[in-house]
Enzyme design. Structure first.
Site, PDB file in Angstrom:
ATOM      1  N   GLY A 155       0.810  -1.221   0.000  1.00 21.32           N
ATOM      2  CA  GLY A 155       0.000   0.000   0.000  1.00 21.32           C
ATOM      3  C   GLY A 155       0.843   1.271   0.000  1.00 21.32           C
ATOM      4  O   GLY A 155       0.390   2.317  -0.459  1.00 21.32           O
ATOM      5  N   GLU A 180       2.105  -7.902  -2.748  1.00 19.89           N
ATOM      6  CA  GLU A 180       1.004  -8.604  -2.092  1.00 19.89           C
ATOM      7  C   GLU A 180       1.069 -10.120  -2.280  1.00 19.89           C
ATOM      8  O   GLU A 180       0.789 -10.889  -1.359  1.00 19.89           O
ATOM      9  CB  GLU A 180      -0.352  -8.082  -2.620  1.00 19.89           C
ATOM     10  CG  GLU A 180      -0.808  -6.773  -1.992  1.00 19.89           C
ATOM     11  CD  GLU A 180      -0.097  -5.549  -2.541  1.00 19.89           C
ATOM     12  OE1 GLU A 180       0.785  -5.683  -3.407  1.00 19.89           O
ATOM     13  OE2 GLU A 180      -0.417  -4.435  -2.084  1.00 19.89           O
TER      14      GLU A 180
HETATM   15  C1  LIG Z   1     -10.037  -5.078   6.268  1.00 19.08           C
HETATM   16  C2  LIG Z   1     -10.556  -5.459   4.970  1.00 19.08           C
HETATM   17  C3  LIG Z   1      -9.450  -5.587   4.033  1.00 19.08           C
HETATM   18  C4  LIG Z   1      -9.876  -6.303   2.843  1.00 19.08           C
HETATM   19  C5  LIG Z   1      -8.624  -6.544   2.109  1.00 19.08           C
HETATM   20  C6  LIG Z   1      -8.827  -7.173   0.852  1.00 19.08           C
HETATM   21  C7  LIG Z   1      -7.875  -7.129  -0.021  1.00 19.08           C
HETATM   22  C8  LIG Z   1      -6.619  -6.360   0.286  1.00 19.08           C
HETATM   23  C9  LIG Z   1      -5.520  -6.944  -0.378  1.00 19.08           C
HETATM   24  C10 LIG Z   1      -4.301  -6.490  -0.305  1.00 19.08           C
HETATM   25  C11 LIG Z   1      -3.826  -5.256   0.178  1.00 19.08           C
HETATM   26  C12 LIG Z   1      -2.562  -5.189   0.623  1.00 19.08           C
HETATM   27  C13 LIG Z   1      -1.888  -3.930   0.780  1.00 19.08           C
HETATM   28  C14 LIG Z   1      -0.936  -3.841   1.951  1.00 19.08           C
HETATM   29  O1  LIG Z   1      -0.363  -2.804   2.069  1.00 19.08           O
HETATM   30  S1  LIG Z   1      -0.751  -5.109   3.071  1.00 19.08           S
HETATM   31  C15 LIG Z   1       0.603  -4.576   4.113  1.00 19.08           C
HETATM   32  C16 LIG Z   1       1.854  -4.965   3.477  1.00 19.08           C
HETATM   33  N1  LIG Z   1       3.007  -4.395   4.137  1.00 19.08           N
HETATM   34  C17 LIG Z   1       3.950  -5.156   4.591  1.00 19.08           C
HETATM   35  O2  LIG Z   1       3.894  -6.349   4.554  1.00 19.08           O
HETATM   36  C18 LIG Z   1       5.126  -4.416   5.196  1.00 19.08           C
HETATM   37  C19 LIG Z   1       5.739  -5.255   6.221  1.00 19.08           C
HETATM   38  N2  LIG Z   1       6.826  -4.510   6.866  1.00 19.08           N
HETATM   39  C20 LIG Z   1       8.080  -4.494   6.403  1.00 19.08           C
HETATM   40  O3  LIG Z   1       8.420  -5.011   5.355  1.00 19.08           O
HETATM   41  C21 LIG Z   1       9.083  -3.816   7.273  1.00 19.08           C
HETATM   42  O4  LIG Z   1       8.494  -3.609   8.546  1.00 19.08           O
HETATM   43  C22 LIG Z   1       9.564  -2.460   6.737  1.00 19.08           C
HETATM   44  C23 LIG Z   1      10.469  -2.675   5.506  1.00 19.08           C
HETATM   45  C24 LIG Z   1       8.417  -1.522   6.371  1.00 19.08           C
HETATM   46  C25 LIG Z   1      10.414  -1.792   7.841  1.00 19.08           C
HETATM   47  O5  LIG Z   1      11.417  -2.660   8.261  1.00 19.08           O
HETATM   48  P1  LIG Z   1      12.214  -2.347   9.617  1.00 19.08           P
HETATM   49  O6  LIG Z   1      13.218  -3.438   9.777  1.00 19.08           O
HETATM   50  O7  LIG Z   1      12.722  -0.964   9.596  1.00 19.08           O
HETATM   51  O8  LIG Z   1      11.128  -2.384  10.771  1.00 19.08           O
HETATM   52  P2  LIG Z   1      10.424  -3.657  11.429  1.00 19.08           P
HETATM   53  O9  LIG Z   1      11.201  -4.047  12.628  1.00 19.08           O
HETATM   54  O10 LIG Z   1      10.148  -4.689  10.418  1.00 19.08           O
HETATM   55  O11 LIG Z   1       9.026  -3.029  11.875  1.00 19.08           O
HETATM   56  C26 LIG Z   1       8.951  -2.086  12.923  1.00 19.08           C
HETATM   57  C27 LIG Z   1       7.607  -2.202  13.592  1.00 19.08           C
HETATM   58  O12 LIG Z   1       6.588  -1.875  12.635  1.00 19.08           O
HETATM   59  C28 LIG Z   1       5.632  -2.917  12.567  1.00 19.08           C
HETATM   60  N3  LIG Z   1       5.101  -2.988  11.190  1.00 19.08           N
HETATM   61  C29 LIG Z   1       5.781  -3.144  10.060  1.00 19.08           C
HETATM   62  N4  LIG Z   1       4.954  -3.132   8.998  1.00 19.08           N
HETATM   63  C30 LIG Z   1       3.710  -2.959   9.474  1.00 19.08           C
HETATM   64  C31 LIG Z   1       2.421  -2.859   8.872  1.00 19.08           C
HETATM   65  N5  LIG Z   1       2.236  -2.936   7.526  1.00 19.08           N
HETATM   66  N6  LIG Z   1       1.365  -2.697   9.671  1.00 19.08           N
HETATM   67  C32 LIG Z   1       1.496  -2.620  10.996  1.00 19.08           C
HETATM   68  N7  LIG Z   1       2.704  -2.702  11.658  1.00 19.08           N
HETATM   69  C33 LIG Z   1       3.783  -2.866  10.885  1.00 19.08           C
HETATM   70  C34 LIG Z   1       6.441  -4.156  12.913  1.00 19.08           C
HETATM   71  O13 LIG Z   1       5.577  -5.183  13.319  1.00 19.08           O
HETATM   72  C35 LIG Z   1       7.309  -3.629  14.019  1.00 19.08           C
HETATM   73  O14 LIG Z   1       6.507  -3.550  15.198  1.00 19.08           O
HETATM   74  P3  LIG Z   1       7.125  -3.893  16.630  1.00 19.08           P
HETATM   75  O15 LIG Z   1       7.597  -5.291  16.530  1.00 19.08           O
HETATM   76  O16 LIG Z   1       8.233  -2.918  16.836  1.00 19.08           O
HETATM   77  O17 LIG Z   1       5.976  -3.707  17.563  1.00 19.08           O
END
Ligand SMILES: CCCCC/C=C\C/C=C\C=C\CC(=O)SCCNC(=O)CCNC(=O)[C@H](O)C(C)(C)COP(=O)(O)OP(=O)(O)OC[C@H]1O[C@@H](n2cnc3c(N)ncnc32)[C@H](O)[C@@H]1OP(=O)(O)O
Length: 263
Positions: A155, A180
């Site tokens: 997204g 995705e």
């Molecule tokens: C409700 C009805 C819906 C219907 C839906 C129907 C169809 C929809 C279909 C698809 C749509 C999809 C679109 C999307 O966007 S889905 C989300 C996809 N995004 C990801 O998978 C991103 C995942 N994250 C990463 O890759 C990494 O976190 C990132 C590269 C962004 C950063 O890496 P970094 O190493 O710096 O940091 P992290 O330690 O990984 O993360 C820190 C902290 O942030 C939390 N987090 C990361 N991403 C997300 C997120 N997308 N949402 C919420 N929280 C997120 C992660 O869990 C860490 O938290 P914490 O452990 O510190 O508490």
């Protein structure tokens, strides 16, 4: 999905505005200060969005500040759409630069916690807010430039794709793409269409079917972004590019946008 959309249709943006009280000038994180230049005249901040408007140029910088990763939560999306709507209604605003206040991250995409264990009503509300963000950005009558100063999966990539032009930091650690498929989900058709409109059919097919995340150089080669610059030049280059676009005679850069003009 149909049920989700039906639920979401009942939802009113203005209601969310009232509940969030997003216009507080004093909200937000202390570590994220406005970067007002001397000639800038106004800044407004909600808890997750900072808008700095330069009245002399008509250029606004909309900065996302939703730590840790600018995930697109319902609250964030609501504030985002309201901020954009306000700029759209401001006749002095002609261009918007979208960027992130967070180091290394543009946006992590949809907030995963919004989709887990929530009621159908909440899911409908959330999904409507995602669509509204995209509609406002993709259909904007202002010039929009994404200043991508960090990674931007799923997204987050959609947000950048919905802008008129994308400038990315040439940091090899940053990646961008509609990944995705790799997450076990199918990108909605309007995600796909936005990508096809940017990179063309074949590149979009490969990108979506394999769920590719591109490094900055690969994103440039594929046409997913338009320009790579050193990290510390992303915002200034966006500003220069915006000035060039806004100088197109008769505001034709805006009027020629096929997404908002039928002529
Ligand atoms: C409700 C009805 C819906 C219907 C839906 C129907 C169809 C929809 C279909 C698809 C749509 C999809 C679109 C999307 O966007 S889905 C989300 C996809 N995004 C990801 O998978 C991103 C995942 N994250 C990463 O890759 C990494 O976190 C990132 C590269 C962004 C950063 O890496 P970094 O190493 O710096 O940091 P992290 O330690 O990984 O993360 C820190 C902290 O942030 C939390 N987090 C990361 N991403 C997300 C997120 N997308 N949402 C919420 N929280 C997120 C992660 O869990 C860490 O938290 P914490 O452990 O510190 O508490």
């Amino acid at each position: 999905m149909a049920t989700l959309l039906k639920h979401s249709a009942k939802y009113a943006l203005s209601g969310r505005l009232a509940r969030l009280g997003v216009h507080s000038r004093h909200g937000g994180l202390q570590c994220l200060q406005p970067r007002l230049l001397p000639h800038q005249r106004s800044a407004s901040t909600s808890s997750k969005i900072l808008v700095e408007m330069d009245d002399s140029t008509g250029i606004a910088v909309l900065t996302m500040k939703n730590p840790p990763v600018n995930s697109l939560s319902l609250d964030f999306l609501t504030e985002f759409s309201i901020s954009l709507e306000k700029l759209e209604l401001d006749r002095g605003c002609r261009g918007v630069i979208l960027t992130s206040a967070l180091p290394k991250i543009f946006s992590a995409g949809l907030d995963i916690m919004e989709m887990y264990g929530k009621s159908p009503e909440h899911c409908g509300e959330f999904w409507k807010a995602v669509q509204e963000m995209w509609l406002r950005l993709y259909g904007s009558s202002m010039i929009t430039i994404a200043a991508i100063n960090g990674s931007s999966p799923a997204g987050g990539c959609l947000m950048a794709l919905a802008c008129d032009y994308r400038i990315m930091a040439e940091n090899p650690k940053y990646s961008i793409g509609l990944n995705e498929t790799q997450l076990g989900i199918v990108a909605p058709f309007w995600f796909k269409d936005t990508l096809v409109n940017t990179v063309g059919n074949r590149a979009a097919e490969l990108s979506l079917q394999l769920g590719l995340l591109y490094s900055a150089p690969d994103a440039l080669r594929t046409g997913l972004v338009d320009l790579l610059v050193p990290e510390d030049k992303v915002l200034s280059t966006a500003s220069q590019t915006m000035t060039q676009w806004l100088a197109i005679p008769g505001e034709n850069a805006i009027g020629s946008n096929p997404r908002v003009s039928s002529s």
